[in-house]
Design a protein around this motif. Structure first.
Motif, PDB file in Angstrom:
ATOM      1  N   ARG A 116      -6.284   7.616  14.595  1.00  0.00           N
ATOM      2  CA  ARG A 116      -5.098   7.881  14.001  1.00  0.00           C
ATOM      3  C   ARG A 116      -3.972   6.853  13.678  1.00  0.00           C
ATOM      4  N   LEU A 117      -3.910   6.018  14.870  1.00  0.00           N
ATOM      5  CA  LEU A 117      -2.873   4.747  14.697  1.00  0.00           C
ATOM      6  C   LEU A 117      -3.606   3.820  13.702  1.00  0.00           C
ATOM      7  N   ASP A 118      -4.791   3.582  13.750  1.00  0.00           N
ATOM      8  CA  ASP A 118      -5.742   2.420  12.740  1.00  0.00           C
ATOM      9  C   ASP A 118      -5.646   2.859  11.403  1.00  0.00           C
ATOM     10  N   LEU A 119      -5.737   4.303  11.212  1.00  0.00           N
ATOM     11  CA  LEU A 119      -5.643   4.552  10.030  1.00  0.00           C
ATOM     12  C   LEU A 119      -4.232   4.830   9.326  1.00  0.00           C
ATOM     13  N   ASP A 120      -3.436   4.973  10.072  1.00  0.00           N
ATOM     14  CA  ASP A 120      -1.872   4.797   9.754  1.00  0.00           C
ATOM     15  C   ASP A 120      -1.769   3.328   9.223  1.00  0.00           C
ATOM     16  N   ALA A 121      -2.194   2.502  10.152  1.00  0.00           N
ATOM     17  CA  ALA A 121      -1.867   0.946   9.668  1.00  0.00           C
ATOM     18  C   ALA A 121      -2.710   0.502   8.273  1.00  0.00           C
ATOM     19  N   ALA A 122      -3.891   0.914   8.261  1.00  0.00           N
ATOM     20  CA  ALA A 122      -4.611   0.775   6.874  1.00  0.00           C
ATOM     21  C   ALA A 122      -4.063   1.225   5.956  1.00  0.00           C
ATOM     22  N   LYS A 123      -3.395   2.423   5.903  1.00  0.00           N
ATOM     23  CA  LYS A 123      -2.638   3.088   4.802  1.00  0.00           C
ATOM     24  C   LYS A 123      -1.526   2.326   4.353  1.00  0.00           C
ATOM     25  N   THR A 124      -0.725   1.814   5.465  1.00  0.00           N
ATOM     26  CA  THR A 124       0.356   0.857   5.281  1.00  0.00           C
ATOM     27  C   THR A 124       0.332  -0.501   4.653  1.00  0.00           C
ATOM     28  N   ARG A 125      -0.912  -1.150   4.906  1.00  0.00           N
ATOM     29  CA  ARG A 125      -1.387  -2.264   4.460  1.00  0.00           C
ATOM     30  C   ARG A 125      -1.708  -1.926   2.798  1.00  0.00           C
ATOM     31  N   LEU A 126      -2.323  -1.017   2.760  1.00  0.00           N
ATOM     32  CA  LEU A 126      -2.512  -0.514   1.351  1.00  0.00           C
ATOM     33  C   LEU A 126      -1.541  -0.245   0.455  1.00  0.00           C
ATOM     34  N   LYS A 127      -0.644   0.292   0.963  1.00  0.00           N
ATOM     35  CA  LYS A 127       0.674   0.636   0.101  1.00  0.00           C
ATOM     36  C   LYS A 127       1.384  -0.566  -0.111  1.00  0.00           C
ATOM     37  N   LYS A 128       1.564  -1.607   0.614  1.00  0.00           N
ATOM     38  CA  LYS A 128       2.054  -2.819   0.437  1.00  0.00           C
ATOM     39  C   LYS A 128       1.312  -3.883  -0.511  1.00  0.00           C
ATOM     40  N   ALA A 129      -0.008  -3.595  -0.330  1.00  0.00           N
ATOM     41  CA  ALA A 129      -0.812  -4.623  -1.276  1.00  0.00           C
ATOM     42  C   ALA A 129      -0.687  -4.106  -2.654  1.00  0.00           C
ATOM     43  N   LYS A 130      -0.594  -2.528  -2.820  1.00  0.00           N
ATOM     44  CA  LYS A 130      -0.366  -1.961  -4.275  1.00  0.00           C
ATOM     45  C   LYS A 130       1.112  -2.483  -4.814  1.00  0.00           C
ATOM     46  N   ALA A 131       2.085  -2.289  -3.955  1.00  0.00           N
ATOM     47  CA  ALA A 131       3.327  -2.757  -4.400  1.00  0.00           C
ATOM     48  C   ALA A 131       3.428  -4.128  -4.831  1.00  0.00           C
ATOM     49  N   ALA A 132       2.635  -5.111  -3.951  1.00  0.00           N
ATOM     50  CA  ALA A 132       2.724  -6.439  -4.616  1.00  0.00           C
ATOM     51  C   ALA A 132       2.069  -6.779  -5.710  1.00  0.00           C
ATOM     52  N   GLU A 133       1.023  -5.905  -5.924  1.00  0.00           N
ATOM     53  CA  GLU A 133       0.322  -6.049  -7.081  1.00  0.00           C
ATOM     54  C   GLU A 133       1.031  -5.601  -8.338  1.00  0.00           C
ATOM     55  N   ALA A 134       1.806  -4.471  -8.131  1.00  0.00           N
ATOM     56  CA  ALA A 134       2.402  -4.130  -9.178  1.00  0.00           C
ATOM     57  C   ALA A 134       3.651  -4.788  -9.802  1.00  0.00           C
ATOM     58  N   ARG A 135       4.243  -5.675  -8.657  1.00  0.00           N
ATOM     59  CA  ARG A 135       5.361  -6.611  -9.048  1.00  0.00           C
ATOM     60  C   ARG A 135       4.890  -8.017  -9.729  1.00  0.00           C
ATOM     61  N   ALA A 136       3.608  -8.003  -9.276  1.00  0.00           N
ATOM     62  CA  ALA A 136       3.075  -9.401  -9.969  1.00  0.00           C
ATOM     63  C   ALA A 136       2.416  -9.137 -11.360  1.00  0.00           C
ATOM     64  N   ALA A 137       2.149  -7.990 -11.486  1.00  0.00           N
ATOM     65  CA  ALA A 137       1.840  -7.500 -12.924  1.00  0.00           C
ATOM     66  C   ALA A 137       2.771  -7.495 -13.750  1.00  0.00           C
ATOM     67  N   GLN A 138       4.192  -7.475 -13.491  1.00  0.00           N
ATOM     68  CA  GLN A 138       5.026  -7.233 -14.489  1.00  0.00           C
ATOM     69  C   GLN A 138       5.954  -8.836 -15.062  1.00  0.00           C
ATOM     70  N   LEU A 139       5.320  -9.857 -14.312  1.00  0.00           N
ATOM     71  CA  LEU A 139       5.597 -10.966 -14.778  1.00  0.00           C
ATOM     72  C   LEU A 139       5.213 -11.301 -16.018  1.00  0.00           C
ATOM     73  N   ASN A 140       6.140 -12.061 -16.724  1.00  0.00           N
ATOM     74  CA  ASN A 140       5.543 -12.643 -17.959  1.00  0.00           C
ATOM     75  C   ASN A 140       4.646 -13.756 -17.849  1.00  0.00           C
ATOM     76  N   THR A 141       3.534 -13.674 -18.701  1.00  0.00           N
ATOM     77  CA  THR A 141       2.473 -14.539 -18.482  1.00  0.00           C
ATOM     78  C   THR A 141       2.198 -15.327 -19.989  1.00  0.00           C
ATOM     79  N   SER A 142       3.217 -15.205 -20.784  1.00  0.00           N
ATOM     80  CA  SER A 142       3.028 -15.589 -22.131  1.00  0.00           C
ATOM     81  C   SER A 142       3.317 -17.068 -22.275  1.00  0.00           C
ATOM     82  N   GLN A 143       2.684 -17.989 -23.081  1.00  0.00           N
ATOM     83  CA  GLN A 143       3.080 -19.575 -23.140  1.00  0.00           C
ATOM     84  C   GLN A 143       4.235 -19.605 -24.097  1.00  0.00           C
TER      85      GLN A 143
END
Length: 313
Positions: free
Chosen positions: A79-106
């Motif tokens: 159960r602890l391993d599962l909770d840790a994996a879910k926490t890492r996934l949540k953090k990764a998705k949040a970081a991915e969402a922030r990176a997607a909002q950046l302006n990449t036009s030249q």
């Protein structure tokens, strides 16, 4: 030997030293025999309890219970391993969402600040790819840990369901233990009732003398006092003569007249009640206890204790 058996043996030895033919010695022997029977019942209770209750309980604690405890601990770790994996996934998705909002036009303007901003955007794009890979990795980890947790949860569930049948088995064992205790105490009670009846067959003067004693300790009986008492009760017959007289009667097939020394109330239908100073006919029956004779008075007959009798010439 357990304690009751040891006490019974001491009583029997003391009774033999006082003399089985004396009232006190005979009473000690009977008490000792009862104590030894109680000791035997106590031994049987301990053996029955060990086999039917303690052994199954010990096997459960050392076996199934330890296994269940181990599996439950593994489930908590999963159960602890599962909770840790879910926490890492949540953090990764949040970081991915922030990176997607950046302006990449030249940018259209060509100056240093704009170029720096453009380079930062390129770095963010790379970070976006990194976080995307991290999200994919975290999702796979969550699936694996979730599968392991579900498997361990099923194992633990099956073990816990088996406890219900185990509880039913141990409840039956506990019931058997209680019934064994009831049997033990019923036996002890019956032994003491029988002993009380046997002690009630001794002379009333002997028992009342003990009850009226003002001292809490048992007074010692000297040989001279025993002889004086015997000579007072039987002035014309010595103790050795009385003993030999009963022995000769038991060895022969004839009968003799005997005078009753004390009143005696029969404990059951096989015994004969007696009145002091009456004369009855007594004789021995093969297989009868050494402390008893068969007595007849008219059409009535039954067992009588020899300590209440004085043989007549």
């Amino acid at each position: 030997m357990n304690n009751p058996e040891l006490l019974g043996q001491y009583m029997i030895d003391a009774g033999n030293e006082f003399g089985p033919g004396t009232a006190y010695g005979n009473a000690l022997i009977k008490c000792g025999e009862t104590q030894k029977r109680i000791g035997t019942a106590d031994r049987e209770l301990i053996q029955t309890s060990a086999i039917n209750f303690l052994a199954p309980l010990r096997n459960f604690i050392d076996g199934d219970y330890k296994t269940i405890t181990k599996e439950r601990k593994l489930l908590q770790n999963k159960r602890l391993d599962l909770d840790a994996a879910k926490t890492r996934l949540k953090k990764a998705k949040a970081a991915e969402a922030r990176a997607a909002q950046l302006n990449t036009s030249q940018p259209e303007e060509n100056n240093i600040m704009v170029n720096v901003s453009y380079m930062l955007n390129l770095l963010h794009v790379k970070w976006l790819k990194v976080w995307a890979e991290e999200v994919t990795k975290s999702e796979q980890e969550v699936r694996i840990t979730q599968s392991e947790f579900d498997r361990q949860a099923e194992i633990t569930r099956l073990l816990l369901e088996g406890i219900n049948s185990t509880h039913a088995h141990h409840l039956r064992c506990l019931t058997d233990f209680v019934e064994a205790q009831m049997t033990y105490y019923a036996q002890c009670y019956q032994y003491m009732v029988d002993l009380q009846k046997q002690l009630g067959s001794f002379p009333s003067a002997f028992r009342s003398n003990n009850n009226q004693s003002s001292s809490t300790t048992v007074p010692s009986v000297s040989a001279s006092s025993v002889l004086a008492s015997a000579s007072a009760s039987l002035p014309s017959v010595s103790n050795s003569v009385v003993t030999s007289g009963f022995s000769e009667l038991k060895a022969s097939s004839g009968s003799r007249k005997a005078r009753v020394l004390y009143d005696y109330d029969a404990a059951n239908s096989s015994e004969l009640s007696l009145l002091a100073d009456e004369v009855i006919t007594v004789y021995s029956v093969p297989g009868m206890d050494s402390d008893w004779l068969m007595g007849e008075r008219g059409n009535q007959k039954g067992k009588v204790p020899i300590t209440y009798l004085e043989l007549l010439n």
